[in-house]
Design a protein around this motif. Structure first.
Motif, PDB file in Angstrom:
ATOM      1  N   GLN A   1      34.828  78.646  53.806  1.00 40.46           N
ATOM      2  CA  GLN A   1      34.052  77.709  53.039  1.00 40.46           C
ATOM      3  C   GLN A   1      34.224  76.217  53.125  1.00 40.46           C
ATOM      4  OE1 GLN A   1      31.585  79.497  51.530  1.00 40.46           O
ATOM      5  NE2 GLN A   1      32.454  80.947  52.684  1.00 40.46           N
ATOM      6  N   ILE A   2      35.383  75.953  53.642  1.00 36.53           N
ATOM      7  CA  ILE A   2      35.679  74.378  53.867  1.00 36.53           C
ATOM      8  C   ILE A   2      34.967  74.032  55.075  1.00 36.53           C
ATOM      9  CG2 ILE A   2      37.727  72.897  54.474  1.00 36.53           C
ATOM     10  CD1 ILE A   2      39.495  74.736  52.974  1.00 36.53           C
ATOM     11  N   PRO A   3      34.308  72.670  54.882  1.00 45.05           N
ATOM     12  CA  PRO A   3      33.375  72.107  56.173  1.00 45.05           C
ATOM     13  C   PRO A   3      34.388  71.805  57.224  1.00 45.05           C
ATOM     14  CG  PRO A   3      33.075  71.097  54.085  1.00 45.05           C
ATOM     15  CD  PRO A   3      34.073  71.970  53.531  1.00 45.05           C
ATOM     16  N   ALA A   4      33.846  71.996  58.400  1.00 44.61           N
ATOM     17  CA  ALA A   4      34.545  71.746  59.820  1.00 44.61           C
ATOM     18  C   ALA A   4      35.192  70.331  59.873  1.00 44.61           C
ATOM     19  CB  ALA A   4      33.669  72.120  61.038  1.00 44.61           C
ATOM     20  N   HIS A   5      34.713  69.335  59.141  1.00 41.23           N
ATOM     21  CA  HIS A   5      35.163  68.028  59.468  1.00 41.23           C
ATOM     22  C   HIS A   5      36.293  67.909  58.577  1.00 41.23           C
ATOM     23  CE1 HIS A   5      32.627  67.313  55.770  1.00 41.23           C
ATOM     24  NE2 HIS A   5      33.371  66.285  55.593  1.00 41.23           N
ATOM     25  N   VAL A   6      36.470  68.737  57.542  1.00 41.32           N
ATOM     26  CA  VAL A   6      37.568  68.610  56.428  1.00 41.32           C
ATOM     27  C   VAL A   6      38.696  69.434  57.197  1.00 41.32           C
ATOM     28  CG1 VAL A   6      38.273  69.320  54.449  1.00 41.32           C
ATOM     29  CG2 VAL A   6      36.227  68.305  54.273  1.00 41.32           C
ATOM     30  N   GLN A   7      38.357  70.664  57.709  1.00 40.44           N
ATOM     31  CA  GLN A   7      39.352  71.274  58.458  1.00 40.44           C
ATOM     32  C   GLN A   7      39.874  70.539  59.671  1.00 40.44           C
ATOM     33  OE1 GLN A   7      37.652  75.047  59.654  1.00 40.44           O
ATOM     34  NE2 GLN A   7      37.916  75.674  57.344  1.00 40.44           N
ATOM     35  N   ASP A   8      39.164  69.556  60.556  1.00 36.89           N
ATOM     36  CA  ASP A   8      39.596  68.894  61.654  1.00 36.89           C
ATOM     37  C   ASP A   8      40.453  67.916  61.069  1.00 36.89           C
ATOM     38  OD1 ASP A   8      37.927  70.526  63.139  1.00 36.89           O
ATOM     39  OD2 ASP A   8      36.446  69.077  63.406  1.00 36.89           O
ATOM     40  N   ALA A   9      40.111  67.271  59.863  1.00 35.06           N
ATOM     41  CA  ALA A   9      40.944  66.108  59.307  1.00 35.06           C
ATOM     42  C   ALA A   9      42.312  66.707  58.775  1.00 35.06           C
ATOM     43  CB  ALA A   9      40.243  65.688  58.166  1.00 35.06           C
ATOM     44  N   GLU A  10      42.293  67.681  58.277  1.00 31.95           N
ATOM     45  CA  GLU A  10      43.810  68.342  57.791  1.00 31.95           C
ATOM     46  C   GLU A  10      44.510  68.603  58.958  1.00 31.95           C
ATOM     47  OE1 GLU A  10      45.441  71.935  54.881  1.00 31.95           O
ATOM     48  OE2 GLU A  10      43.445  71.972  55.640  1.00 31.95           O
ATOM     49  N   ASP A  11      43.853  69.045  60.110  1.00 25.57           N
ATOM     50  CA  ASP A  11      44.588  69.495  61.581  1.00 25.57           C
ATOM     51  C   ASP A  11      45.213  68.260  61.886  1.00 25.57           C
ATOM     52  OD1 ASP A  11      44.123  72.242  61.105  1.00 25.57           O
ATOM     53  OD2 ASP A  11      42.421  72.195  62.524  1.00 25.57           O
ATOM     54  N   GLU A  12      44.325  67.046  61.864  1.00 16.30           N
ATOM     55  CA  GLU A  12      44.741  65.847  62.526  1.00 16.30           C
ATOM     56  C   GLU A  12      46.096  65.521  61.636  1.00 16.30           C
ATOM     57  OE1 GLU A  12      41.683  62.944  62.794  1.00 16.30           O
ATOM     58  OE2 GLU A  12      40.485  64.280  64.116  1.00 16.30           O
ATOM     59  N   ALA A  13      45.945  65.343  60.440  1.00 16.10           N
ATOM     60  CA  ALA A  13      46.987  64.760  59.642  1.00 16.10           C
ATOM     61  C   ALA A  13      48.201  65.511  59.669  1.00 16.10           C
ATOM     62  CB  ALA A  13      46.554  64.846  58.218  1.00 16.10           C
ATOM     63  N   VAL A  14      48.230  66.695  59.521  1.00 19.38           N
ATOM     64  CA  VAL A  14      49.370  67.718  59.675  1.00 19.38           C
ATOM     65  C   VAL A  14      50.024  67.319  60.981  1.00 19.38           C
ATOM     66  CG1 VAL A  14      50.322  70.124  59.709  1.00 19.38           C
ATOM     67  CG2 VAL A  14      48.431  69.564  57.847  1.00 19.38           C
ATOM     68  N   PHE A  15      49.445  67.531  61.895  1.00 20.74           N
ATOM     69  CA  PHE A  15      49.906  67.152  63.564  1.00 20.74           C
ATOM     70  C   PHE A  15      50.369  65.749  63.588  1.00 20.74           C
ATOM     71  CE2 PHE A  15      49.519  65.742  67.662  1.00 20.74           C
ATOM     72  CZ  PHE A  15      50.568  66.592  68.490  1.00 20.74           C
ATOM     73  N   ALA A  16      49.910  64.943  63.188  1.00 19.84           N
ATOM     74  CA  ALA A  16      50.423  63.470  63.044  1.00 19.84           C
ATOM     75  C   ALA A  16      51.795  63.435  62.258  1.00 19.84           C
ATOM     76  CB  ALA A  16      49.252  62.434  62.602  1.00 19.84           C
ATOM     77  N   MET A  17      51.775  64.059  60.977  1.00 25.91           N
ATOM     78  CA  MET A  17      52.903  63.866  59.947  1.00 25.91           C
ATOM     79  C   MET A  17      54.060  64.697  60.701  1.00 25.91           C
ATOM     80  SD  MET A  17      54.156  62.646  57.592  1.00 25.91           S
ATOM     81  CE  MET A  17      52.629  61.893  56.925  1.00 25.91           C
ATOM     82  N   LEU A  18      53.639  65.877  61.357  1.00 29.48           N
ATOM     83  CA  LEU A  18      54.722  66.515  62.012  1.00 29.48           C
ATOM     84  C   LEU A  18      55.384  65.974  63.147  1.00 29.48           C
ATOM     85  CD1 LEU A  18      53.390  70.268  61.898  1.00 29.48           C
ATOM     86  CD2 LEU A  18      55.314  69.330  60.571  1.00 29.48           C
ATOM     87  N   SER A  19      54.619  65.055  64.041  1.00 28.32           N
ATOM     88  CA  SER A  19      55.057  64.302  64.956  1.00 28.32           C
ATOM     89  C   SER A  19      56.045  63.223  64.597  1.00 28.32           C
ATOM     90  CB  SER A  19      53.937  63.775  65.905  1.00 28.32           C
ATOM     91  OG  SER A  19      53.254  62.827  65.100  1.00 28.32           O
ATOM     92  N   ILE A  20      55.772  62.656  63.394  1.00 30.60           N
ATOM     93  CA  ILE A  20      56.780  61.696  62.915  1.00 30.60           C
ATOM     94  C   ILE A  20      57.781  62.242  62.457  1.00 30.60           C
ATOM     95  CG2 ILE A  20      56.999  60.009  60.775  1.00 30.60           C
ATOM     96  CD1 ILE A  20      53.644  59.555  60.940  1.00 30.60           C
ATOM     97  N   GLU A  21      57.841  63.417  61.723  1.00 30.76           N
ATOM     98  CA  GLU A  21      58.894  64.083  60.785  1.00 30.76           C
ATOM     99  C   GLU A  21      59.935  64.656  61.841  1.00 30.76           C
ATOM    100  OE1 GLU A  21      57.237  66.399  57.823  1.00 30.76           O
ATOM    101  OE2 GLU A  21      56.980  64.546  56.544  1.00 30.76           O
ATOM    102  N   GLN A  22      59.497  65.340  62.833  1.00 31.54           N
ATOM    103  CA  GLN A  22      60.193  66.159  63.622  1.00 31.54           C
ATOM    104  C   GLN A  22      60.710  65.593  65.090  1.00 31.54           C
ATOM    105  OE1 GLN A  22      57.986  69.824  64.351  1.00 31.54           O
ATOM    106  NE2 GLN A  22      58.299  70.375  62.226  1.00 31.54           N
ATOM    107  N   ARG A  23      60.681  64.400  65.231  1.00 27.36           N
ATOM    108  CA  ARG A  23      61.174  63.664  66.203  1.00 27.36           C
ATOM    109  C   ARG A  23      62.716  63.467  66.123  1.00 27.36           C
ATOM    110  NH1 ARG A  23      57.159  61.562  69.552  1.00 27.36           N
ATOM    111  NH2 ARG A  23      58.843  60.037  70.609  1.00 27.36           N
ATOM    112  N   ARG A  24      63.509  63.586  67.159  1.00 23.02           N
ATOM    113  CA  ARG A  24      64.812  63.424  67.402  1.00 23.02           C
ATOM    114  C   ARG A  24      65.285  61.909  67.266  1.00 23.02           C
ATOM    115  NH1 ARG A  24      67.591  68.505  69.902  1.00 23.02           N
ATOM    116  NH2 ARG A  24      66.145  70.020  69.018  1.00 23.02           N
TER     117      ARG A  24
END
Length: 79
Positions: A19-42
């Motif tokens: 029920q969530i629009p595709a552009h909102v799902q895409d935005a969530e994926d982008e944000a989560v991926f970017a935040m994980l790339s920041i937090e999980q770097r050694r």
């Protein structure tokens, strides 16, 4: 009052997600991926990379906040 958490069946989660629009799902994926790339770097990110990742999170969070403020991706969040 603390209520117990109840697990959500995968089928129900799938119906809710559909029920969530595709552009909102895409935005969530982008944000989560970017935040994980920041937090999980050694090693610390280069300042340009960090700025780009934070800009991606901010851009995606604008879309998420417009749809539902509860979807905003935060550092150290449960995702």
């Amino acid at each position: 009052m603390n209520l117990p958490t109840v697990p959500m069946p995968g089928g129900v989660a799938g119906l809710i997600g559909s029920q969530i629009p595709a552009h909102v799902q895409d935005a969530e994926d982008e944000a989560v991926f970017a935040m994980l790339s920041i937090e999980q770097r050694r090693q610390p990110m280069a300042p340009e990379q960090l700025a780009e990742a934070l800009a991606t999170v901010a851009r995606a969070n604008k879309v998420l906040a417009a749809y539902n403020p509860g979807l905003i991706v935060k550092a150290g969040g449960p995702r």
